[in-house]
Design an enzyme around this catalytic site. Structure first.
Site, mmCIF file in Angstrom:
data_model
loop_
_atom_site.group_PDB
_atom_site.id
_atom_site.type_symbol
_atom_site.label_atom_id
_atom_site.label_comp_id
_atom_site.label_asym_id
_atom_site.label_seq_id
_atom_site.Cartn_x
_atom_site.Cartn_y
_atom_site.Cartn_z
ATOM 1 N N ASP A 1 0.113 5.412 0.687
ATOM 2 C CA ASP A 1 0.020 5.870 2.275
ATOM 3 C C ASP A 1 0.355 5.150 3.602
ATOM 4 O O ASP A 1 -0.284 4.327 3.646
ATOM 5 C CB ASP A 1 -1.349 6.479 1.997
ATOM 6 C CG ASP A 1 -1.133 8.449 0.641
ATOM 7 O OD1 ASP A 1 -1.072 7.619 0.503
ATOM 8 O OD2 ASP A 1 -1.999 9.037 1.466
ATOM 9 N N ASP B 1 0.751 -1.048 -0.111
ATOM 10 C CA ASP B 1 -0.147 -0.138 -0.122
ATOM 11 C C ASP B 1 1.291 1.433 0.026
ATOM 12 O O ASP B 1 1.928 1.380 0.060
ATOM 13 C CB ASP B 1 -0.646 -0.073 1.381
ATOM 14 C CG ASP B 1 -1.890 1.131 1.883
ATOM 15 O OD1 ASP B 1 -2.328 1.613 0.955
ATOM 16 O OD2 ASP B 1 -1.062 1.804 2.431
HETATM 17 P P1 IMP Z 1 -3.459 4.243 0.005
HETATM 18 O O1 IMP Z 1 -2.900 4.303 1.204
HETATM 19 O O2 IMP Z 1 -1.988 4.316 -0.975
HETATM 20 O O3 IMP Z 1 -4.460 3.404 -0.356
HETATM 21 O O4 IMP Z 1 -4.159 6.114 -0.447
HETATM 22 C C1 IMP Z 1 -5.164 6.072 -0.047
HETATM 23 C C2 IMP Z 1 -5.246 7.763 -0.502
HETATM 24 O O5 IMP Z 1 -5.200 8.445 -1.808
HETATM 25 C C3 IMP Z 1 -6.329 8.428 -0.248
HETATM 26 O O6 IMP Z 1 -6.823 8.710 1.417
HETATM 27 C C4 IMP Z 1 -6.357 9.525 -0.635
HETATM 28 O O7 IMP Z 1 -6.057 10.418 0.102
HETATM 29 C C5 IMP Z 1 -6.171 9.505 -2.055
HETATM 30 N N1 IMP Z 1 -6.030 9.248 -3.138
HETATM 31 C C6 IMP Z 1 -5.992 10.314 -4.070
HETATM 32 N N2 IMP Z 1 -6.981 9.392 -4.755
HETATM 33 C C7 IMP Z 1 -7.452 8.680 -4.968
HETATM 34 C C8 IMP Z 1 -8.035 7.786 -5.474
HETATM 35 O O8 IMP Z 1 -8.536 8.500 -6.859
HETATM 36 N N3 IMP Z 1 -9.413 6.903 -4.774
HETATM 37 C C9 IMP Z 1 -9.211 6.751 -3.190
HETATM 38 N N4 IMP Z 1 -7.884 7.029 -2.951
HETATM 39 C C10 IMP Z 1 -7.311 8.546 -3.613
HETATM 40 MG MG MG Z 2 -2.422 3.264 3.499
#
Ligand code: IMP
Ligand code: MG
Length: 400
Positions: free
Chosen positions: A135, A133
């Site tokens: 973030d 993942d």
């Molecule tokens: P992950 O933790 O890498 O899955 O990223 C999640 C974060 O990506 C979300 O909290 C959003 O802030 C950001 N985000 C940006 N674009 C999108 C999208 O199109 N769908 C969902 N999350 C997005």
């Molecule tokens: Mg995450």
């Protein structure tokens, strides 16, 4: 991680709080040894329950295993878990059995499970695919993967061994440039690496929008990534996803999200994309956890009850300071990565993420596609990768 998630019940009998005011009865070391033995026994018992559950899975009777009766929500296991040994390892690091008041906590158990998974994967190795993942897992929430991020040499070491790497993120962008901006540190380091051949470099892919946009590393490219056309990676079932259904699902989600913003007077705005719709706070504002969770649950319920929500998989989740609804989810994202690399099995794949609480968490779905590790911050991701490297070195030494 908060105390909301304590899992102390089997362990609380073995804590020794009275020892604080009865100092002569047993030394701390004696007490710790007794607690250690008992916790280790519990771990062994659970390990055996999982082995039994896997035997039932193989016989097609997983719904009758003892574990299933005890924990009805338990899913499918791709590998056994070396829980007893993992406990010995984590107890030596965290001194869990030396505590008198605080029994093994949610975080202790989470880390023991991660270690157990790493042990099982390396022993039945090689580990063929690791998906991360973005973030909170590779970098802090909303940040980017910068040059000095210590996860970079660890990912390069995995690539060097031939392990495929996928970054499976909800962040959904159509252009390579946006991913380059967020992952620049890693992509530049891979580009410049002399330890990696051009072929190995191509084993790095990015799956964006949960399961919507696939990019492959592209050496020398200014954005370091190239979009892979959908026909080259979509799974059979995904070919059936109709554009009209996608638009309809996002319309339903948009109405639900807009209502939440109005009803709860959220200081937020709607963001509609090609394959997602979400709400993000207005500049400088922060949404409360309760508001985010309520929005996810309302939107998810409305989508589940809609006819299009029954035809098309979607993922509504709380991103920490935003809520998004994406088409598909990370089970599709990870499966598509496995498929893209020629059909890697779930038992040879590890997904590392931070969102595994079942309500409103997007990494949870990856559990359907492969083994998983649940981390709480990027530092834990690094520690996990170090554990995997150490365990792997042990296996290699044994095989020589
Ligand atoms: P992950 O933790 O890498 O899955 O990223 C999640 C974060 O990506 C979300 O909290 C959003 O802030 C950001 N985000 C940006 N674009 C999108 C999208 O199109 N769908 C969902 N999350 C997005
Ligand atoms: Mg995450």
């Amino acid at each position: 991680m908060t105390t909301r998630y304590r899992v102390e019940f089997p362990f609380v009998l073995h804590s020794q709080p009275t020892a604080v005011f009865e100092p002569h009865r047993q030394t701390t070391d004696q007490m710790a040894a007794i607690a250690h033995r008992r916790y280790a026994e519990i771990m062994r018992d659970v390990e055996e329950l999982i082995i039994d559950h896997i035997a039932h899975q193989n016989a097609g009777t997983h719904d009758r295993s003892k574990l299933k009766l005890l924990v009805p929500s338990v899913g499918r296991f791709f590998t056994p878990l070396a829980l007893h040994e993992a406990f010995l390892y984590q107890d030596s690091k965290r001194l869990i059995s030396h505590r008198r008041f605080v029994p093994p906590s949610f975080n202790d158990i989470r880390l023991i499970l991660n270690t157990a998974q790493a042990m099982s994967l390396t022993r039945s190795g090689p580990l063929e695919l690791v998906t991360f993942d973005g973030d909170v897992t590779l970098y802090d929430d909303g940040e980017s993967l910068s040059d000095e991020n210590p996860v970079i040499p660890r990912i390069i070491a995995l690539l060097q061994k031939g392990t495929k790497i996928g970054i499976v993120t909800a962040a959904g962008y159509v252009e390579a440039r946006r991913y380059y901006e967020r992952l620049r540190g890693l992509l530049d380091a891979v580009n410049a690496s002399e330890a990696l051949t051009s072929v190995l470099k191509q084993n790095l892919i990015v799956m964006g929008g949960e399961a919507n946009y696939l990019f492959r590393f592209s050496e020398g490219d200014p954005d370091r990534l190239k979009l892979v056309p959908r026909q080259e990676w979509l799974l059979q079932e995904m070919l059936l996803w109709q554009d009209s259904d996608i638009a309809e699902l996002l319309d339903v989600a948009e109405v639900a999200l807009t209502e939440c913003v109005a009803n709860m007077r959220l200081d937020a705005q709607l963001l509609r994309k090609e394959r997602a719709v979400g709400i993000i706070p207005n500049a400088g504002k922060k949404l409360a956890r309760e508001q985010l969770e309520e929005t996810v649950l309302v939107t998810q319920k409305i989508l589940e009850m809609s006819s299009v929500g029954q035809r098309l998989p979607f993922c509504a989740f709380n991103g920490g300071n935003d809520v998004f609804v994406d088409i598909g989810d990370k089970s599709w994202g990870v499966r598509a990565c496995q498929h893209f690399f020629g059909g890697i099995e779930g038992a040879k794949t590890l997904h590392v993420g931070d969102q595994f609480l079942s309500a409103g968490a997007n990494d949870f779905k990856a559990r359907l596609a492969c083994t998983t590790a649940w981390i709480a911050n990027p530092m834990e991701t690094m520690q996990l990768l170090d554990e995997i490297a150490e365990l792997d070195a042990l296996v290699q030494r044994k095989n020589v």
